[in-house]
Design a protein around this motif. Sequence first.
Motif, PDB file in Angstrom:
ATOM      1  N   PHE A  43      11.454  -2.691  -1.844  1.00  7.09           N
ATOM      2  CA  PHE A  43      11.075  -3.483  -0.668  1.00  7.09           C
ATOM      3  C   PHE A  43       9.713  -3.033  -0.138  1.00  7.09           C
ATOM      4  O   PHE A  43       8.821  -3.846   0.108  1.00  7.09           O
ATOM      5  N   ILE A  44       9.536  -1.719   0.024  1.00  7.15           N
ATOM      6  CA  ILE A  44       8.257  -1.186   0.514  1.00  7.15           C
ATOM      7  C   ILE A  44       7.133  -1.512  -0.468  1.00  7.15           C
ATOM      8  O   ILE A  44       6.019  -1.865  -0.061  1.00  7.15           O
ATOM      9  N   MET A  45       7.423  -1.446  -1.743  1.00  9.25           N
ATOM     10  CA  MET A  45       6.426  -1.782  -2.759  1.00  9.25           C
ATOM     11  C   MET A  45       5.987  -3.243  -2.613  1.00  9.25           C
ATOM     12  O   MET A  45       4.796  -3.544  -2.699  1.00  9.25           O
ATOM     13  N   ALA A  46       6.949  -4.134  -2.376  1.00 10.34           N
ATOM     14  CA  ALA A  46       6.620  -5.556  -2.211  1.00 10.34           C
ATOM     15  C   ALA A  46       5.763  -5.775  -0.972  1.00 10.34           C
ATOM     16  O   ALA A  46       4.789  -6.538  -1.003  1.00 10.34           O
ATOM     17  N   VAL A  47       6.101  -5.099   0.109  1.00 13.00           N
ATOM     18  CA  VAL A  47       5.316  -5.230   1.342  1.00 13.00           C
ATOM     19  C   VAL A  47       3.892  -4.730   1.109  1.00 13.00           C
ATOM     20  O   VAL A  47       2.909  -5.386   1.498  1.00 13.00           O
ATOM     21  N   LEU A  48       3.758  -3.576   0.480  1.00 14.03           N
ATOM     22  CA  LEU A  48       2.426  -3.006   0.232  1.00 14.03           C
ATOM     23  C   LEU A  48       1.583  -3.885  -0.690  1.00 14.03           C
ATOM     24  O   LEU A  48       0.362  -3.975  -0.515  1.00 14.03           O
ATOM     25  N   ALA A  49       2.213  -4.527  -1.662  1.00 15.95           N
ATOM     26  CA  ALA A  49       1.459  -5.392  -2.580  1.00 15.95           C
ATOM     27  C   ALA A  49       0.765  -6.520  -1.829  1.00 15.95           C
ATOM     28  O   ALA A  49      -0.292  -6.993  -2.247  1.00 15.95           O
ATOM     29  N   TRP A  50       1.354  -6.935  -0.729  1.00 16.16           N
ATOM     30  CA  TRP A  50       0.751  -8.002   0.072  1.00 16.16           C
ATOM     31  C   TRP A  50      -0.090  -7.457   1.230  1.00 16.16           C
ATOM     32  O   TRP A  50      -1.004  -8.135   1.703  1.00 16.16           O
ATOM     33  N   ALA A  51       0.193  -6.226   1.687  1.00 14.50           N
ATOM     34  CA  ALA A  51      -0.488  -5.687   2.865  1.00 14.50           C
ATOM     35  C   ALA A  51      -1.745  -4.890   2.539  1.00 14.50           C
ATOM     36  O   ALA A  51      -2.655  -4.813   3.365  1.00 14.50           O
ATOM     37  N   LEU A  52      -1.802  -4.298   1.349  1.00 13.64           N
ATOM     38  CA  LEU A  52      -2.985  -3.514   0.993  1.00 13.64           C
ATOM     39  C   LEU A  52      -4.195  -4.435   0.820  1.00 13.64           C
ATOM     40  O   LEU A  52      -4.042  -5.607   0.467  1.00 13.64           O
TER      41      LEU A  52
END
Length: 160
Positions: A43-52
């Motif tokens: 979940f955190i990985m998915a968020v970071l892929a869009w937030a970075l």
Amino acid sequence: MLKQYGDKKIALANQGTDDEYQQQILHQSSTVTSETLMYTTTFIMAVLAWALPEGAAIYSLLVLLPGTLAQTAGALWMQNYAPRPRPPKIFTLSTLPIWIFLAITFAGIAFNDFDGDPGGTIGMVIGAVVGGGAAAYFAPRFQRHKRRDDEARLNADLED
């Protein structure tokens, strides 16, 4: 070295319990923790892929490293006492959220890092499909092979 480290950590954890039942539940809770970690990590990985920021979304994959390294350490420690477990089924309803988070991650990387360039996106998708397919095919076979090796080694140790 890993064996000694793991043995010390187990002994420290067991000091906080009063009996074998509490120890068993404590160690079973580690399984729940480990499984939950995979959901939260993806979940955190998915968020970071869009937030970075643009060009940095690929770094969201680094989130997988701590859990993977910890699981590897646990498996290496365990092989001193028992064979590794049989490989789990990876395509089940319970793993669906993980697959969804992985898809969201790859979509974020494709959108943010490849600026819509079809060559990069297609290459990433092909690499993910081929790499994922190879892992899905070979990893369970490797795990079963390592389990047989562990069983043979542990049985030989018992005979000595």
